[in-house]
Design an enzyme around this catalytic site. Structure first.
Site, PDB file in Angstrom:
ATOM      1  N   ARG A  84       0.870  -1.187   0.000  1.00 58.70           N
ATOM      2  CA  ARG A  84       0.000   0.000   0.000  1.00 58.70           C
ATOM      3  C   ARG A  84       0.904   1.234   0.000  1.00 58.70           C
ATOM      4  O   ARG A  84       1.830   1.318   0.813  1.00 58.70           O
ATOM      5  CB  ARG A  84      -0.925   0.021   1.225  1.00 58.70           C
ATOM      6  CG  ARG A  84      -1.936  -1.118   1.245  1.00 58.70           C
ATOM      7  CD  ARG A  84      -3.024  -0.890   2.265  1.00 58.70           C
ATOM      8  NE  ARG A  84      -4.016   0.062   1.803  1.00 58.70           N
ATOM      9  CZ  ARG A  84      -4.993   0.543   2.585  1.00 58.70           C
ATOM     10  NH1 ARG A  84      -5.077   0.174   3.852  1.00 58.70           N
ATOM     11  NH2 ARG A  84      -5.878   1.415   2.113  1.00 58.70           N
ATOM     12  N   ASP A  94      -2.781   9.048   7.591  1.00 56.97           N
ATOM     13  CA  ASP A  94      -1.925   8.019   6.981  1.00 56.97           C
ATOM     14  C   ASP A  94      -0.535   8.551   6.668  1.00 56.97           C
ATOM     15  O   ASP A  94       0.432   7.789   6.635  1.00 56.97           O
ATOM     16  CB  ASP A  94      -2.574   7.476   5.704  1.00 56.97           C
ATOM     17  CG  ASP A  94      -3.708   6.540   6.071  1.00 56.97           C
ATOM     18  OD1 ASP A  94      -4.814   7.054   6.328  1.00 56.97           O
ATOM     19  OD2 ASP A  94      -3.472   5.325   6.166  1.00 56.97           O
TER      20      ASP A  94
HETATM   21  O1  MRU Z   1      -7.842   2.154   4.038  1.00 64.50           O
HETATM   22  P1  MRU Z   1      -7.644   2.115   5.523  1.00 64.50           P
HETATM   23  O2  MRU Z   1      -8.774   1.485   6.250  1.00 64.50           O
HETATM   24  O3  MRU Z   1      -6.305   1.549   5.899  1.00 64.50           O
HETATM   25  O4  MRU Z   1      -7.626   3.647   5.949  1.00 64.50           O
HETATM   26  C1  MRU Z   1      -7.383   3.957   7.286  1.00 64.50           C
HETATM   27  C2  MRU Z   1      -7.436   5.409   7.577  1.00 64.50           C
HETATM   28  O5  MRU Z   1      -7.583   6.234   6.705  1.00 64.50           O
HETATM   29  C3  MRU Z   1      -7.173   5.796   9.003  1.00 64.50           C
HETATM   30  O6  MRU Z   1      -7.904   6.940   9.339  1.00 64.50           O
HETATM   31  C4  MRU Z   1      -5.682   6.080   9.187  1.00 64.50           C
HETATM   32  O7  MRU Z   1      -4.926   5.011   8.734  1.00 64.50           O
HETATM   33  C5  MRU Z   1      -5.336   6.367  10.587  1.00 64.50           C
HETATM   34  S1  MRU Z   1      -5.441   4.928  11.601  1.00 64.50           S
HETATM   35  C6  MRU Z   1      -4.970   5.308  13.170  1.00 64.50           C
END
Ligand code: MRU
Length: 360
Positions: free
Chosen positions: A103, A251
């Site tokens: 990712r 992220d």
């Molecule tokens: O696609 P995801 O479910 O991995 O996205 C997660 C998010 O956007 C969260 O808000 C982010 O990773 C922060 S987690 C503490």
């Protein structure tokens, strides 16, 4: 009479629902694709299985995928020994590159792999067995640090919540998105543990519904009043339901404070600004990427169009329809009231406060 705090007993990690667990040389990963209806763990014995779990969102959330990648490197080290790899370091570094490619947006992933790579480099003269044990210990350290950092984020962040208060959040930045406790939800847990009265509106977070499937489930397990809304209801809820603040995770945070988070976050920040509602971002400092000056440099993952056209397990769009499916968006720093990290509350100007310390 001893007054028991129900929340203390009911945080999902304390109920035994852990995002992942290393046991007997294997990594057990909670398969979040099945939540909230089923609790099942994937049993990973290879770094490629960890890659698959990250790529398919069985494990997701920036800190959690960093922790999983750390354990993925530990598995890779043992695999190198099992497979009698000619060049242990090369095997390990290729495994790291592979894990990082799962990712692109959350920086915690490459951060964890780089941390293991650096360690391996520092001890490159060690025998593979010893090196593998060292890598596993580092992965465990990353996990423990993550829980401790989330708790710190919670402690700092809860001071920003009045009591009673109504909070709006997006996606899932809770126990499930970390090694435990959570970032944005960590702030809410800490406030409730302090005796504050908090109710939460959570956006369902289309297309994969991390808000309704995960955040609502997690908060409800903890007995916190939770109301699910569709993403497009946020404006009305802010205006009519007395939302006091928004708190989300991140992220990747660029050096100037622009940040990536689940698609929809940018719109939420703009709405909060319009309604003069404080907008907070809770994340560990491992989510800050100082090598990137602004949000323009953050890579945004685009995912399978089927997540949009067959989101509910049923075709919901015409066959052949064009689809744009970015998993994240970039919120400009000017829409952020403060960042909350394990080091404290970082106020504008973020260019200095994220790097040098706390301001305001
Ligand atoms: O696609 P995801 O479910 O991995 O996205 C997660 C998010 O956007 C969260 O808000 C982010 O990773 C922060 S987690 C503490």
């Amino acid at each position: 009479l001893v007054k028991l705090n129900p929340l203390k007993r009911m945080l999902i990690m304390e109920l035994g629902v852990k995002t992942m667990e290393w046991r007997g040389g294997r990594l057990f990963i909670l398969d979040q694709r099945l939540l909230p209806t089923e609790i099942r763990y994937l049993d990973c014995v290879s770094y490629k299985q960890v890659y698959d779990a990250i790529r398919s969102l069985a494990v997701r959330g920036a800190p959690a995928i960093g922790v999983a990648a750390g354990y993925g490197m530990a598995l890779a080290a043992w695999e190198a020994i099992d497979k009698k790899a000619e060049n242990f370091s090369k095997f390990l570094s290729q495994a790291g590159d592979y894990l990082v490619s799962s990712r692109p947006t959350a920086v915690n992933l490459s951060w964890a792999v780089q941390r293991i790579n650096r360690l391996a480099d520092q001890h490159k003269r060690l025998a593979p067995q010893k090196m593998s044990a060292l890598i596993l210990a580092e992965a465990e350290k990353i996990e423990q640090e993550d829980v401790a950092q989330c708790k710190k984020i919670g402690e700092w962040g809860e001071s920003l919540l009045p009591s009673p208060c109504t909070v709006l959040t997006h996606c899932n930045a809770g126990s499930l998105a970390t090694a435990g406790y959570g970032t944005a939800l960590g702030v809410i847990y800490a406030a409730v543990l302090r005796g504050k009265r908090v109710q939460v509106f959570c956006d369902e977070s289309r297309p994969l519904l991390q808000g309704s499937r995960l955040t609502a489930w997690e908060l409800m397990q903890s007995g916190i009043p939770t109301t699910i809304i569709c993403d497009d209801m946020a404006a009305q809820v802010m205006r009519d339901k007395g939302v006091d603040l928004v708190v989300v995770g991140a992220d990747r945070i660029a050096g100037n404070g622009d940040f990536a988070n689940k698609i929809g976050t940018y719109g939420l920040a703009a709405l909060a600004h319009f309604h003069s509602i404080p907008f907070y971002v809770a994340a560990p400092t491992s989510t800050i990427d100082f090598s990137i000056d602004s949000g323009r440099g953050i890579p945004i993952e685009e995912r399978d169009p089927a997540e949009v056209t067959e989101g509910m397990g049923k075709r919901t769009a015409p066959y052949g329809a064009q689809v744009y499916n970015p998993a994240f968006d970039i919120t400009p720093a000017e829409l952020v009231t403060s960042f909350i990290t394990e080091r404290g509350i970082h106020r504008p100007p973020f260019k200095t406060s994220l790097k040098d310390g706390l301001s305001g």
